[in-house]
Design a protein around this motif. Structure first.
Motif, PDB file in Angstrom:
ATOM      1  N   LEU A   1      15.442  77.066  27.359  1.00 33.00           N
ATOM      2  CA  LEU A   1      14.542  77.125  28.074  1.00 33.00           C
ATOM      3  C   LEU A   1      13.574  76.666  28.401  1.00 33.00           C
ATOM      4  N   THR A   2      13.730  75.157  28.310  1.00 34.58           N
ATOM      5  CA  THR A   2      13.119  74.551  29.301  1.00 34.58           C
ATOM      6  C   THR A   2      13.810  74.140  30.514  1.00 34.58           C
ATOM      7  N   ARG A   3      15.178  74.586  30.387  1.00 31.50           N
ATOM      8  CA  ARG A   3      16.383  73.740  31.154  1.00 31.50           C
ATOM      9  C   ARG A   3      16.712  74.620  32.633  1.00 31.50           C
ATOM     10  N   VAL A   4      16.042  75.837  31.590  1.00 29.72           N
ATOM     11  CA  VAL A   4      16.188  76.946  32.786  1.00 29.72           C
ATOM     12  C   VAL A   4      15.075  77.631  33.870  1.00 29.72           C
ATOM     13  N   ARG A   5      14.006  76.769  32.796  1.00 33.96           N
ATOM     14  CA  ARG A   5      12.887  76.575  33.539  1.00 33.96           C
ATOM     15  C   ARG A   5      12.593  75.707  34.819  1.00 33.96           C
ATOM     16  N   GLU A   6      12.496  74.691  34.266  1.00 33.92           N
ATOM     17  CA  GLU A   6      12.754  73.415  35.168  1.00 33.92           C
ATOM     18  C   GLU A   6      14.138  74.154  35.955  1.00 33.92           C
ATOM     19  N   TRP A   7      14.722  74.240  36.356  1.00 36.15           N
ATOM     20  CA  TRP A   7      16.034  74.526  37.398  1.00 36.15           C
ATOM     21  C   TRP A   7      14.690  75.362  38.390  1.00 36.15           C
ATOM     22  N   LEU A   8      14.537  76.534  37.476  1.00 29.71           N
ATOM     23  CA  LEU A   8      13.755  77.937  38.022  1.00 29.71           C
ATOM     24  C   LEU A   8      12.271  77.180  39.186  1.00 29.71           C
ATOM     25  N   LEU A   9      11.554  76.714  39.172  1.00 31.70           N
ATOM     26  CA  LEU A   9      10.230  75.614  39.484  1.00 31.70           C
ATOM     27  C   LEU A   9      11.105  74.113  40.068  1.00 31.70           C
ATOM     28  N   VAL A  10      11.845  73.399  39.679  1.00 28.37           N
ATOM     29  CA  VAL A  10      11.925  72.708  41.119  1.00 28.37           C
ATOM     30  C   VAL A  10      13.486  72.549  41.028  1.00 28.37           C
ATOM     31  N   ASP A  11      13.883  72.296  40.027  1.00 28.58           N
ATOM     32  CA  ASP A  11      15.759  71.886  40.398  1.00 28.58           C
ATOM     33  C   ASP A  11      16.295  72.084  41.587  1.00 28.58           C
ATOM     34  N   GLY A  12      16.318  74.290  40.695  1.00 27.23           N
ATOM     35  CA  GLY A  12      17.014  75.062  41.557  1.00 27.23           C
ATOM     36  C   GLY A  12      17.008  74.889  42.802  1.00 27.23           C
ATOM     37  N   ASP A  13      18.461  75.013  43.781  1.00 24.79           N
ATOM     38  CA  ASP A  13      17.457  75.422  44.976  1.00 24.79           C
ATOM     39  C   ASP A  13      17.227  76.161  45.074  1.00 24.79           C
ATOM     40  N   ARG A  14      16.297  76.272  46.343  1.00 21.38           N
ATOM     41  CA  ARG A  14      15.316  76.961  46.948  1.00 21.38           C
ATOM     42  C   ARG A  14      15.848  78.481  47.373  1.00 21.38           C
ATOM     43  N   LEU A  15      16.979  78.725  48.146  1.00 21.30           N
ATOM     44  CA  LEU A  15      17.580  80.061  48.553  1.00 21.30           C
ATOM     45  C   LEU A  15      18.316  80.808  47.795  1.00 21.30           C
ATOM     46  N   LEU A  16      19.043  79.826  46.958  1.00 20.62           N
ATOM     47  CA  LEU A  16      19.145  80.789  45.466  1.00 20.62           C
ATOM     48  C   LEU A  16      18.351  81.563  45.145  1.00 20.62           C
ATOM     49  N   VAL A  17      17.046  80.406  44.672  1.00 24.45           N
ATOM     50  CA  VAL A  17      16.320  80.917  43.808  1.00 24.45           C
ATOM     51  C   VAL A  17      15.723  82.367  44.343  1.00 24.45           C
ATOM     52  N   ALA A  18      15.289  82.505  45.293  1.00 23.32           N
ATOM     53  CA  ALA A  18      14.450  83.198  46.408  1.00 23.32           C
ATOM     54  C   ALA A  18      16.086  84.121  46.810  1.00 23.32           C
ATOM     55  N   ALA A  19      17.020  84.445  46.727  1.00 21.77           N
ATOM     56  CA  ALA A  19      18.535  85.894  46.759  1.00 21.77           C
ATOM     57  C   ALA A  19      18.253  86.150  45.015  1.00 21.77           C
ATOM     58  N   LEU A  20      17.989  85.062  44.213  1.00 21.25           N
ATOM     59  CA  LEU A  20      18.150  85.452  42.465  1.00 21.25           C
ATOM     60  C   LEU A  20      16.615  86.494  42.946  1.00 21.25           C
ATOM     61  N   ILE A  21      15.037  86.493  43.317  1.00 24.46           N
ATOM     62  CA  ILE A  21      13.926  87.309  43.127  1.00 24.46           C
ATOM     63  C   ILE A  21      14.282  88.315  44.130  1.00 24.46           C
ATOM     64  N   SER A  22      15.605  88.621  45.424  1.00 18.95           N
ATOM     65  CA  SER A  22      15.430  89.677  46.108  1.00 18.95           C
ATOM     66  C   SER A  22      16.789  90.194  45.312  1.00 18.95           C
ATOM     67  N   LEU A  23      17.687  89.383  44.333  1.00 15.28           N
ATOM     68  CA  LEU A  23      18.924  90.439  44.280  1.00 15.28           C
ATOM     69  C   LEU A  23      17.956  91.486  42.731  1.00 15.28           C
ATOM     70  N   GLY A  24      16.812  90.429  41.914  1.00 21.86           N
ATOM     71  CA  GLY A  24      16.399  91.030  40.313  1.00 21.86           C
ATOM     72  C   GLY A  24      15.268  92.324  41.304  1.00 21.86           C
TER      73      GLY A  24
ATOM     74  N   LEU B   1       6.925  77.385  44.253  1.00 25.88           N
ATOM     75  CA  LEU B   1       6.722  77.225  43.023  1.00 25.88           C
ATOM     76  C   LEU B   1       7.246  75.592  42.676  1.00 25.88           C
ATOM     77  N   ARG B   2       7.776  75.000  43.350  1.00 29.62           N
ATOM     78  CA  ARG B   2       7.979  73.449  44.040  1.00 29.62           C
ATOM     79  C   ARG B   2       7.577  72.856  43.838  1.00 29.62           C
ATOM     80  N   THR B   3       6.522  73.198  44.935  1.00 32.25           N
ATOM     81  CA  THR B   3       5.857  72.620  45.644  1.00 32.25           C
ATOM     82  C   THR B   3       4.396  71.981  45.058  1.00 32.25           C
ATOM     83  N   ALA B   4       4.450  73.539  44.276  1.00 27.09           N
ATOM     84  CA  ALA B   4       2.896  73.519  43.772  1.00 27.09           C
ATOM     85  C   ALA B   4       3.525  72.383  42.358  1.00 27.09           C
ATOM     86  N   SER B   5       4.534  72.569  41.493  1.00 29.44           N
ATOM     87  CA  SER B   5       4.860  71.936  40.508  1.00 29.44           C
ATOM     88  C   SER B   5       5.497  69.900  40.837  1.00 29.44           C
TER      89      SER B   5
END
Length: 351
Positions: free
Chosen positions: A24-47, A316-320
């Motif tokens: 859970l911590t690794r997923v949260r860190e990926w979403l907040l910081v580590d994950g590619d921002r384009l991929l995170v945005a694409a996942l939000i749109s897909l959601g 999410l990333r810049t604020a973190s």
């Protein structure tokens, strides 16, 4: 010397990005910081797409009311225009910080060159690397070397409590330096990886402890130990300065890239919202088979929210990053008043 393990008294009570204990911590860190921002945005749109399709399948929403859909399309167009305008304003604000006279630019360059000279002298290197990752590695090696000298010089000290405290402190420095080196060596060495590793290295806390040891026990420490502490304090100060420089540079580049991507996605989003309105523009209702209507409209809505998804991903990333680097030097707002190995009063006694 094999220093003892650090106990709770030397914990920083802060965020350490290098320690992620569960999925859970690794997923949260990926979403907040580590994950590619384009991929995170694409996942939000897909959601969003999956969310609307699922609500339709459950019978909770319907896509047959043309009046409601056209009003929604108009609101989405207005909202997208507002978001793009806001992002353009942010971009202009960032650009305004880049304008400088020749004198200001020269002062800035001289400051960077002076800082690099200080790092070269401290790390005993001919010239510091230009790469952020290699630059941080050099400082980490210098910190490790100073901590090793301190640990060796304090071995066998007549004050066993002081020897134990120094051992715990240097062990913490060793572990942090090794974790930083491992992150930089086994990760993709881009600018954000270097910044992420620097955030995970808790230099403010180590600087606080080093200064406390130096000021409270100067009379008890040998000349070698005092010199090693001074070198360690200089190394940690330079590391914290480098982190702030890389953070500022990264945030400028990241927000500029976000502005570009928002413009790129803003035009398709407006066109998608207009297309939703055109689909329901016929007097007889939607100009498409009802069986395909939920999927087409949901997909167009997902395109419309793409700029908002980018905004969420980047904020999410810049604020973190900003939150985790809010402290400057040994000023740590997340630290409890009575926590740590030193009394908050003027007493010289260890807790």
């Amino acid at each position: 010397m094999a220093a003892p393990e650090a106990d709770e008294a030397l914990e920083s009570y802060g965020t350490d990005m290098g320690q992620r204990t569960n999925s859970l911590t690794r997923v949260r860190e990926w979403l907040l910081v580590d994950g590619d921002r384009l991929l995170v945005a694409a996942l939000i749109s897909l959601g969003v797409f999956v969310f609307f399709v699922l609500l339709n399948e459950l019978g909770l929403i319907s896509f047959v009311n043309d009046d409601s859909i056209t009003r929604l399309a108009g609101g989405m167009i207005a909202g997208t225009f507002s978001l793009v305008t806001l992002v353009v304003s942010i971009n202009q604000l960032i650009l305004s910080q880049e304008f400088a006279s020749a004198d200001d630019a020269r002062t800035q360059i001289e400051g960077v060159l002076s800082f690099r000279t200080d790092v070269s002298d401290t790390a005993d290197a001919p010239a510091p690397p230009a790469s952020p990752a290699a630059f941080l590695e050099l400082l980490a090696e210098s910190i490790y070397s100073s901590a090793s000298t301190l640990s060796e010089s304090a071995a066998g000290h007549e004050n066993e409590n002081l020897e134990t405290l120094i051992g715990q402190f240097t062990q913490s420095v060793f572990e942090s330096s090794d974790r930083l080196d491992d992150t930089l060596e086994h990760s993709e060495l881009d600018a954000f990886t270097a910044l992420s590793a620097a955030i995970g290295y808790n230099a403010p806390w180590q600087l606080y402890v080093a200064r406390q040891l130096r000021n409270r026990h100067e009379d008890e420490l040998s000349d070698e130990s005092t010199g090693a502490l001074d070198d360690l304090i200089d190394d940690l100060t330079l590391f914290a300065t480098a982190r702030e420089h890389f953070k500022t540079t990264y945030l400028q580049r990241e927000l500029t890239r976000f502005s570009q991507l928002t413009i790129y996605t803003g035009v398709p989003a407006i066109l998608a919202a207009m297309l939703i309105g055109f689909i329901y523009a016929d007097f007889g209702g939607a100009s498409m088979t009802i069986a395909y209507l939920p999927y087409v409209v949901s997909a167009l809505v997902a395109v419309v929210v793409a700029p908002l998804a980018l905004l969420a991903a980047y904020i999410l990333r810049t604020a973190s990053v900003t939150r985790r680097t809010a402290s400057v030097g040994p000023m740590m707002p997340q630290k409890e008043p009575d926590s740590g190995p030193f009394s908050t009063s003027g007493s010289e006694e260890l807790e």
